[in-house]
Write an enzyme that holds these catalytic residues in place. Structure first.
Site, mmCIF file in Angstrom:
data_model
loop_
_atom_site.group_PDB
_atom_site.id
_atom_site.type_symbol
_atom_site.label_atom_id
_atom_site.label_comp_id
_atom_site.label_asym_id
_atom_site.label_seq_id
_atom_site.Cartn_x
_atom_site.Cartn_y
_atom_site.Cartn_z
ATOM 1 N N GLU A 1 0.816 -1.221 0.000
ATOM 2 C CA GLU A 1 0.000 0.000 0.000
ATOM 3 C C GLU A 1 0.850 1.272 0.000
ATOM 4 O O GLU A 1 0.835 2.051 0.965
ATOM 5 C CB GLU A 1 -0.968 0.015 1.176
ATOM 6 N N GLU B 1 -6.798 -7.749 -0.736
ATOM 7 C CA GLU B 1 -7.184 -7.655 0.669
ATOM 8 C C GLU B 1 -8.633 -7.214 0.763
ATOM 9 O O GLU B 1 -9.055 -6.299 0.059
ATOM 10 C CB GLU B 1 -6.355 -6.586 1.400
HETATM 11 C C1 GLA Z 1 -4.347 -2.505 4.861
HETATM 12 C C2 GLA Z 1 -2.979 -3.126 4.989
HETATM 13 C C3 GLA Z 1 -2.960 -4.370 5.796
HETATM 14 C C4 GLA Z 1 -3.875 -4.276 6.993
HETATM 15 C C5 GLA Z 1 -5.251 -3.917 6.532
HETATM 16 C C6 GLA Z 1 -6.261 -3.868 7.646
HETATM 17 O O1 GLA Z 1 -5.028 -2.913 3.756
HETATM 18 O O2 GLA Z 1 -2.382 -3.379 3.738
HETATM 19 O O3 GLA Z 1 -1.628 -4.618 6.200
HETATM 20 O O4 GLA Z 1 -3.385 -3.304 7.853
HETATM 21 O O5 GLA Z 1 -5.208 -2.661 5.928
HETATM 22 O O6 GLA Z 1 -7.536 -3.555 7.196
#
Ligand code: GLA
Length: 682
Positions: free
Chosen positions: A162, A318
């Site tokens: 991210e 995710e």
């Molecule tokens: C983000 C991060 C993850 C985790 C999620 C939790 O997407 O990439 O590492 O922290 O949020 O929702």
């Protein structure tokens, strides 16, 4: 069009070579003793997991000191996963520099606009322009690639995590120097910079580039073009980090696809440019169960992800199995929402469903975040849902690699978004997402398939192009839109468009600038509406009254004709919506009423919905690489909904239930069906 029946065996995922749709999640084994891993892999198998993301935050575990490397545990883990048929999306682990690096080089920590250096103790604590950070990150990526390039478990590289999460910008001296280098490349001379930034205002002239700093906290609003260039630079600085890691991976493991997880439609990074660097677009999406419109926002994000690489399948890397832990109040998903929203991503082009995370953490910030395997373990509802959904997803393998077709496109330009939201505009309420959402919602309700495009995209296959806002507009973008209309396409532009050029300088003659001829209108003055105010707008021929909120304009028609006029207020009788041949202009924000005007445009363009469905039912079609059509029907409503199937879908088999459908299908509340076209069913 449907193709002849094939074997029904799901093809391997086109990039990762994992068969069928991908199912799994972030796996953080470094948080657990190895006995737990043994249980994990057995349970993964039970749930149908075929891909896990490993090592996202494991830098400190892999490299516990500058010259210490610990790969043994990762070797064992990858073997174990491979032995159990679970492929690996291996992270380069560079999003969380270890303490030893930070203490040896405190300058890698990012600095805020107020000059505060952020401390170690969370994650994403790095300055994107830091040569020390970049070198350390590339070294780690290289070490991982050297060791695992040929590993049979390796299916995908996951660069960093991210980009732009927590820290999107850094204002330290190193970043300032990097910014100046970027500006020197862009402008070549301080004179050109002064011109572009309009520094004659407020005595902001620079004598040399060395005097320029990032837009740090200042007594009042900072020069808007400086801010705009800063946004461009920050996106580029992070992209440079990504490119450096990617280069190492592709050099050492050619053929293994590379991704980095995007954060849905988020402002800091120009994902059009980023997507060019990805083999596979992947996304992290966290629809909020507390938001009644959450499925619309989710659909929008998924359409964007599909569009970023021209319609290629993407991957939901995710999502939360239930609640997240980072909102003020974290509502869980009901079992039906969990299933429906995951299917929604597949319906809109994702080749799988992965979650954060596999096993719920016992410690650390995210211990209350839901997981595929909850704290309660296997004797829990959450686990049973994980297993059940894995089995359902396995039934949809034939859709892997499928693409969708849209006749409508929405223009999204990150630069324009950044510029739109700068300071001291006629109304601070004109936010990109506020402007976009009603347009998208109207299309979603009508089951009209839509892609996103960026200025310059080939528009050949589209009948309608919508530009909810193009505040920053270059002449070539106007030319591009004008060619589209010249070829018969219908165009609709939203308010406050064509206002400034690429330097955030107002176009000569004002808005809509280079669009003036095409739209046949000129804006005499912006007329923003006070908070809470609404102005009635009457459609021509007594076709109804709509409500404008947030924004209106004193609009003069040149070649255009009014389609709707203000019915009250200082602009009463003046045009609110206009049409010039097939170029339409909305001079106001119509919010929830946008659909009434869009209907006129869609009718003129001859755009048809995917299927005629009740308002709360979402319908999409994905055509698999072998030509087999899959119709996804998702009932977001809390009541049963009936869908009448057109002739060519009659007799189609629902892959979720295995039953053939007659001419009418009933979907329970929050239920879904995935029909395989009858002429191709096996
Ligand atoms: C983000 C991060 C993850 C985790 C999620 C939790 O997407 O990439 O590492 O922290 O949020 O929702």
């Amino acid at each position: 069009m449907a193709a002849p029946a094939t074997s029904g065996v799901p093809a391997a995922h086109h990039l990762t070579r994992v068969p069928g749709l991908l199912y799994g999640g972030d796996y953080n084994p470094e948080q657990w003793p190895e006995e737990v891993w043994a249980e994990d892999v057995v349970l993964m198998r039970q749930a149908g997991v075929n891909l896990v993301t490993v090592g996202v935050f494991a830098w400190g575990r892999i490299q516990p000191g500058p010259e210490r490397w610990e790969f043994d545990w990762l070797d064992r883990l990858l073997e174990l996963l491979h032995g159990h048929g679970v492929a690996v999306d291996l992270a380069t682990a560079t999003a969380s520099p270890p303490a030893w690096l930070v203490r040896a080089h405190p300058e890698v920590l990012p600095v805020t606009a107020d000059g505060v250096r952020l401390e170690f103790g969370s994650r994403q604590h790095y300055c994107p322009s830091s040569p020390v950070y970049r070198a350390a990150a590339v070294r780690l990526a290289r070490a991982l690639a050297q060791r695992y390039a040929g590993h049979p478990a390796l299916a995908l590289w996951h660069v960093h995590n991210e980009y732009g999460d927590h820290v999107t910008e850094c204002f330290c001296a190193e970043s300032a120097a990097d910014f100046r280098r970027w500006l020197a490349r862009r402008y070549g001379s301080v004179e050109r910079l002064n011109q572009a930034w309009g520094t004659a205002a407020w005595s902001q002239q620079y004598g040399e580039l060395a005097e320029v700093e990032p837009p740090r906290r200042a007594p009042g609003p900072v020069n808007p073009t400086q801010q705009l260039d800063w946004r461009r630079f920050c996106s580029d600085a992070l992209l440079a980090c990504h490119r450096a890691e990617r280069a190492v991976l592709t050099e050492l493991s050619p053929g293994v696809p590379v991704t980095t997880n995007f954060m849905s439609m988020s402002k800091p990074l120009d994902y059009w440019r980023w997507a060019e660097e990805e083999d596979l677009v992947s996304d992290d999406a966290y629809p909020d169960p507390a938001d009644p419109q959450t499925q619309v926002r989710a659909a929008l994000n998924y359409d964007l992800m599909r569009s970023l690489k021209g319609g290629a399948p993407w991957l939901l890397l995710e999502q939360a199995p239930s609640a997240v832990s980072w909102r003020a109040v974290n509502l869980p998903k009901t079992p039906a929402q969990r299933r429906l929203w995951a299917l929604q991503a597949v319906a809109r082009g994702s080749d799988g469903v992965l979650s954060f995370q596999w096993r719920a953490s016992r410690a650390g910030t995210e211990k209350f975040h839901s997981a595929m395997l909850p704290h309660r373990g296997t004797d829990s509802r959450g686990w049973r849902e994980t297993v059940r959904f894995g089995a359902e997803l396995a039934r949809l393998g034939s859709v892997a690699g499928g693409r969708s077709r849209a006749e409508t496109a929405i223009v999204l330009d990150w630069e324009s978004w950044w510029a739109l939201e700068l300071d001291e505009h006629p109304s601070a309420r004109m936010r990109w997402s506020t402007l976009l959402l009603p347009w998208y919602t109207a299309l979603h309700r009508r089951a009209v398939a839509v892609d996103f495009v960026r200025p310059g995209t080939e528009l050949g296959g589209y009948r309608a192009v919508l530009a909810p806002n193009l505040y920053l507009l270059r002449p070539e973008t106007a030319q591009w839109l004008s060619e589209f209309t010249a070829q018969g396409g219908q165009l609709m532009c939203g308010p406050f468009s064509g206002v400034v050029d690429g330097h955030d300088q107002v176009h000569p003659g004002g808005a809509p600038g280079p669009l003036r001829e095409l739209l046949g209108v000129v804006v005499d003055e912006c007329w923003p509406l006070a908070d809470g105010a609404t102005v009635p707008v009457e459609l021509r021929d007594g076709d109804g009254t709509l409500a404008a909120t947030l924004w209106s304009e004193w609009l003069e028609c040149e070649a255009a004709v009014p389609v709707a006029r203000y019915a009250e207020g200082p602009l009463a009788g003046r045009p609110a919506v206009t049409r010039h041949a097939n170029a339409w202009y909305l001079g106001c924000h119509l919010g929830a009423d946008t659909g009434a005007v869009l209907d006129l445009l869609l009718a003129a363009a001859g755009v048809a919905p995917v299927l005629t469905v009740p308002e709360e039912v979402e319908a999409t079609v994905r055509t698999a690489p072998d030509g087999r059509d899959h119709l996804f029907l998702l009932n977001h409503g809390h009541r049963a909904a009936q869908v009448a199937l057109p002739d060519h879908w009659r007799g189609a088999r629902d892959l979720l239930t295995g039953t053939a459908q007659a001419d009418r299908l009933t979907l329970g509340p929050l239920d879904a069906a995935v029909l395989l076209h009858p002429r191709t069913a096996t």
